[in-house]
Design a protein around this motif. Sequence first.
Motif, PDB file in Angstrom:
ATOM      1  N   UNK A  88      -0.249  -2.001  11.366  1.00 31.29           N
ATOM      2  CA  UNK A  88       0.685  -3.114  11.516  1.00 31.29           C
ATOM      3  C   UNK A  88       0.389  -4.305  10.623  1.00 31.29           C
ATOM      4  N   UNK A  89      -0.714  -4.289   9.878  1.00 29.09           N
ATOM      5  CA  UNK A  89      -1.069  -5.449   9.057  1.00 29.09           C
ATOM      6  C   UNK A  89      -1.753  -5.004   7.769  1.00 29.09           C
ATOM      7  N   UNK A  90      -1.396  -5.682   6.668  1.00 28.38           N
ATOM      8  CA  UNK A  90      -1.963  -5.346   5.366  1.00 28.38           C
ATOM      9  C   UNK A  90      -3.430  -5.722   5.295  1.00 28.38           C
ATOM     10  N   UNK A  91      -4.224  -4.851   4.697  1.00 32.66           N
ATOM     11  CA  UNK A  91      -5.621  -5.157   4.449  1.00 32.66           C
ATOM     12  C   UNK A  91      -5.818  -5.907   3.149  1.00 32.66           C
ATOM     13  N   UNK A  92      -4.813  -5.860   2.275  1.00 30.55           N
ATOM     14  CA  UNK A  92      -4.821  -6.601   1.012  1.00 30.55           C
ATOM     15  C   UNK A  92      -3.435  -7.203   0.836  1.00 30.55           C
ATOM     16  N   UNK A  93      -3.368  -8.523   0.671  1.00 34.58           N
ATOM     17  CA  UNK A  93      -2.062  -9.175   0.553  1.00 34.58           C
ATOM     18  C   UNK A  93      -1.633  -9.379  -0.889  1.00 34.58           C
ATOM     19  N   UNK A 108      -8.956   9.681  -0.938  1.00 30.01           N
ATOM     20  CA  UNK A 108      -8.414   8.828   0.114  1.00 30.01           C
ATOM     21  C   UNK A 108      -8.485   9.639   1.395  1.00 30.01           C
ATOM     22  N   UNK A 109      -9.546   9.416   2.181  1.00 29.89           N
ATOM     23  CA  UNK A 109      -9.819  10.283   3.321  1.00 29.89           C
ATOM     24  C   UNK A 109      -9.586   9.598   4.662  1.00 29.89           C
ATOM     25  N   UNK A 110      -8.900   8.472   4.643  1.00 25.65           N
ATOM     26  CA  UNK A 110      -8.563   7.786   5.880  1.00 25.65           C
ATOM     27  C   UNK A 110      -7.167   8.119   6.359  1.00 25.65           C
ATOM     28  N   UNK A 111      -6.671   7.283   7.259  1.00 20.76           N
ATOM     29  CA  UNK A 111      -5.335   7.503   7.822  1.00 20.76           C
ATOM     30  C   UNK A 111      -4.386   6.331   7.581  1.00 20.76           C
ATOM     31  N   UNK A 112      -4.921   5.172   7.163  1.00 20.42           N
ATOM     32  CA  UNK A 112      -4.097   3.971   7.022  1.00 20.42           C
ATOM     33  C   UNK A 112      -4.407   3.287   5.701  1.00 20.42           C
ATOM     34  N   UNK A 113      -3.352   3.055   4.904  1.00 16.01           N
ATOM     35  CA  UNK A 113      -3.466   2.296   3.663  1.00 16.01           C
ATOM     36  C   UNK A 113      -2.294   1.323   3.619  1.00 16.01           C
ATOM     37  N   UNK A 114      -2.509   0.143   4.205  1.00 21.53           N
ATOM     38  CA  UNK A 114      -1.456  -0.866   4.291  1.00 21.53           C
ATOM     39  C   UNK A 114      -1.810  -2.004   3.348  1.00 21.53           C
ATOM     40  N   UNK A 115      -0.954  -2.222   2.354  1.00 21.00           N
ATOM     41  CA  UNK A 115      -1.264  -3.151   1.277  1.00 21.00           C
ATOM     42  C   UNK A 115       0.003  -3.875   0.847  1.00 21.00           C
ATOM     43  N   UNK A 116      -0.148  -4.729  -0.169  1.00 22.22           N
ATOM     44  CA  UNK A 116       0.992  -5.160  -0.961  1.00 22.22           C
ATOM     45  C   UNK A 116       1.129  -4.118  -2.076  1.00 22.22           C
ATOM     46  N   UNK A 117       1.601  -4.502  -3.252  1.00 23.40           N
ATOM     47  CA  UNK A 117       1.739  -3.527  -4.336  1.00 23.40           C
ATOM     48  C   UNK A 117       0.409  -2.836  -4.598  1.00 23.40           C
ATOM     49  N   UNK A 118       0.449  -1.497  -4.759  1.00 18.78           N
ATOM     50  CA  UNK A 118      -0.791  -0.731  -4.905  1.00 18.78           C
ATOM     51  C   UNK A 118      -0.641   0.343  -5.963  1.00 18.78           C
ATOM     52  N   UNK A 119      -1.696   0.496  -6.780  1.00 14.82           N
ATOM     53  CA  UNK A 119      -1.757   1.560  -7.782  1.00 14.82           C
ATOM     54  C   UNK A 119      -3.045   2.337  -7.585  1.00 14.82           C
ATOM     55  N   UNK A 120      -2.903   3.655  -7.461  1.00 14.46           N
ATOM     56  CA  UNK A 120      -4.038   4.554  -7.301  1.00 14.46           C
ATOM     57  C   UNK A 120      -4.071   5.457  -8.533  1.00 14.46           C
ATOM     58  N   UNK A 121      -5.188   5.431  -9.282  1.00  9.51           N
ATOM     59  CA  UNK A 121      -5.252   6.097 -10.582  1.00  9.51           C
ATOM     60  C   UNK A 121      -6.507   6.951 -10.692  1.00  9.51           C
ATOM     61  N   UNK A 122      -6.374   8.116 -11.338  1.00  9.91           N
ATOM     62  CA  UNK A 122      -7.527   8.949 -11.673  1.00  9.91           C
ATOM     63  C   UNK A 122      -7.203   9.710 -12.950  1.00  9.91           C
TER      64      UNK A 122
END
Length: 299
Positions: A88-93, A108-122
């Motif tokens: 219910x709440x972003x961890x990064x604003x 990414x081995x969790x269950x919750x990724x709540x953020x503002x704009x996010x980029x995941x790169x590899x």
Amino acid sequence: NVNFNTSGVDLANDATTTINTGTGAGTVTFQGAIETDGGNDDSLTVTSGTGNVTFTGSIGASNSLGDLSVNASSGAGTIEITNIGTSSAAGVTGATAIGNTNTGTLTLDGTVYTTNAATYTAATGGGNIDITGAATFTTSAAAVEFATSDVDLGANVAITTGTGANVGNVSFDGAIEAANAGTQTLTIDSGAGDVTFSKKIGETNALGGLNVNASTDDGDGDITFTEDIGDASAGVKGTTAVGNSATNQIRFLEDTYTFDTGTTTFTTADGDKIVLEKGSDTTFTTVSTDISFAGGHIK
């Protein structure tokens, strides 16, 4: 190496905390949660060269970070992130930037990724972005991008960047595969944001289901399939539901779209909205199950 042991870390300097282990193999490990003193003005930047970065605890579950950057500009080490924020709440604003085009593996081995704009790169190809938990990625009308690398789904994954008029684009720059053929599903709700699949879906291991903006309140964002779904065998084995009666258009840029035993439905608003752009024959195949193109006309 830099190791923060079992107790959590509280960022309270009202600025950016930087951890840099150089260009060599200096690892960075957080074994507890990362929090701030509130105010959304505490940010974290980690640079580890060829060293691995591991976040075992949640990030910003009680008080959110401003920005989060982990090897975003350089570094070839692996990265593991368990959770960001809560349901219910972003961890990064601010901005979340995880990994770069040299990152070995991003897990990414969790269950919750709540953020503002996010980029995941590899790094390119190879399923170097591994989503191993039953994860939900959530923003409030901000974009989510899985950049460069193929993505492997180890569990059912949901991405919500908005509904209705809210705009949050979703993009996959690499291919998408299930860890176990016909098992893991992908659900995306992007509101008025566009959804773009730049590479193949389920060519080697079919998804168990695919749902993209299929609810009536999901908004009118464009949906683009740049390459094939499946190949000689199905790319999705369960139900495929793409678009809704407000979807502006669904674009198919390749020529092969193969589905298995679930029903398959593509829905747009009225008009020439289902667009076949290969410039040659395009084939849609199912295994004795229904396929429907609803609302819009095929162009």
